[in-house]
Scaffold this active site. Sequence first.
Site, PDB file in Angstrom:
ATOM      1  N   ALA A 258       0.841  -1.194   0.000  1.00  0.00           N
ATOM      2  CA  ALA A 258       0.000   0.000   0.000  1.00  0.00           C
ATOM      3  C   ALA A 258       0.880   1.250   0.000  1.00  0.00           C
ATOM      4  CB  ALA A 258      -0.922  -0.017   1.206  1.00  0.00           C
ATOM      5  N   LYS A 262       3.286   0.705  -6.938  1.00  0.00           N
ATOM      6  CA  LYS A 262       4.154  -0.321  -7.502  1.00  0.00           C
ATOM      7  C   LYS A 262       3.347  -1.546  -7.919  1.00  0.00           C
ATOM      8  CE  LYS A 262       7.967   1.361  -4.674  1.00  0.00           C
ATOM      9  NZ  LYS A 262       7.163   2.429  -4.027  1.00  0.00           N
ATOM     10  N   ASP A 277       0.157  -6.313   2.591  1.00  0.00           N
ATOM     11  CA  ASP A 277       0.309  -5.175   3.497  1.00  0.00           C
ATOM     12  C   ASP A 277      -0.475  -5.483   4.772  1.00  0.00           C
ATOM     13  OD1 ASP A 277       1.347  -2.081   2.984  1.00  0.00           O
ATOM     14  OD2 ASP A 277      -0.141  -2.251   4.595  1.00  0.00           O
ATOM     15  N   CYS A 371      12.044   4.844   1.045  1.00  0.00           N
ATOM     16  CA  CYS A 371      11.976   6.268   0.693  1.00  0.00           C
ATOM     17  C   CYS A 371      12.680   7.087   1.770  1.00  0.00           C
ATOM     18  CB  CYS A 371      10.526   6.716   0.508  1.00  0.00           C
ATOM     19  SG  CYS A 371       9.432   6.399   1.917  1.00  0.00           S
TER      20      CYS A 371
END
EC number: 2.1.1.176
Length: 444
Positions: A258, A262, A277, A371
């Site tokens: 989530a 992707k 997820d 990230c």
Amino acid sequence: MPDLPRPPSDRRPPAPVPGLAARALATAAIDGVLSRGEALEEAFEGARLEPRDLGLARMIAGVSMRRYGSIGHLLEGLMAKGMPRKSGPLEAILITAAAQILFLDVPDHAAVDLAVRLARADDRAQAFSGLANAVLRKLAAEKAERLAAVPADADTPSWLMGRWRRAYGEDRAHAITAAQRTEPALDLSVKADAAGWAARLGGRVLPTGSVRLAGHGAIPALEGFGEGAWWVQDAAAALPARLLGPVAGLAVADLCAAPGGKTAQLAAAGAAVTAVDRSEVRLTRLADNLKRLGLQAEIVAADLLAWPGGTFDAVLLDAPCSATGTIRRHPDVAWAKAAHDIAALADLQRRMLAKAAGMVKPGGLLVYCTCSLEPEEGEEQVAAFLARNPAFQRVPVTAAEIGGLAEAVTPAGDLRTLPSLLPDPDPAMAGLDGFFAARLRRVG
């Protein structure tokens, strides 16, 4: 004598003050971040405001957090006794008003007046409405000279700035912080015909293949949304899935999937995707997005570390992380994290990476990404994994795979994007989220 009925009153409720609702929502959002550690975006979910007011509230709150360090520095200099205790949302009221005065095209008198109204409307802050008025008026009168004296790196917490100096050097650390001060443009991943959609939407195609829009209104109102032609995804976030290469017909696991960008990429490329997820709420959004896009994936709500799983031709693990690479889009992240969070997250990533590795078939690929700008969550994590797991070897990333961005390939062959990459004369059209990704192959 009986009471006679009273004539109907012609008194009407006072008309709403223009702009007050937007300021109230922005203030509530900032107060939620500062007082309760809530994510900035949570305040806007389900907000019942007109689109124009909602957009203004988001803008004010976003600028308030992007320039929170500068604003705090200036308010501290204007308040000899500091922020009053037990003053409720006063701090958030002052921050959002200062953001308007200093960084937005809002008349100073409107920002001051509406801030004072908000203070007077709160039982805890009303006693300090005179203080708010005085502080904000002084700030408006002296903003140019006061703003010029603010340290260049004030909008990044000192502990985080120190880390970036050590990891990237002084110049790149300052370039990262500068990039994070500007609200970024909207990036889209398109199913087909990127150039055509860029022309229709008034954007342009980036070297990486994403479409970047110079300006936009409400996302669901944009052409192509309803027909599922594209989805919102930062250009950097679209790169890790591409490192798996051609996936048509392959069984691919998207772990920690989530919100699903992707998953959509992999499904659109023809993979049989299993999206895993732990958040059922976020997976509901993922499922809704796939439905809009006309794509399919097997969706699994599970804690990865407890999930029995299976084996796959390829595995993509976008691990939970400090998210310091997304500060340009989520400016509250800079002030919500602390140094000790990174060590705890790195340990979780280590365990998740080991779990993901066990799902890769011999000869298959594993892409690990975060990230985060922090080496412990990226380069150091992968180096330690390879030292422990001789069954895996790095498959170096090439510049050609990522739109020619040679500066985003590390000496070891991993992907490392920085917010300061992709420069542009218009700061809003520049930059990428900070991402790390490594591509590993299971030998045999």
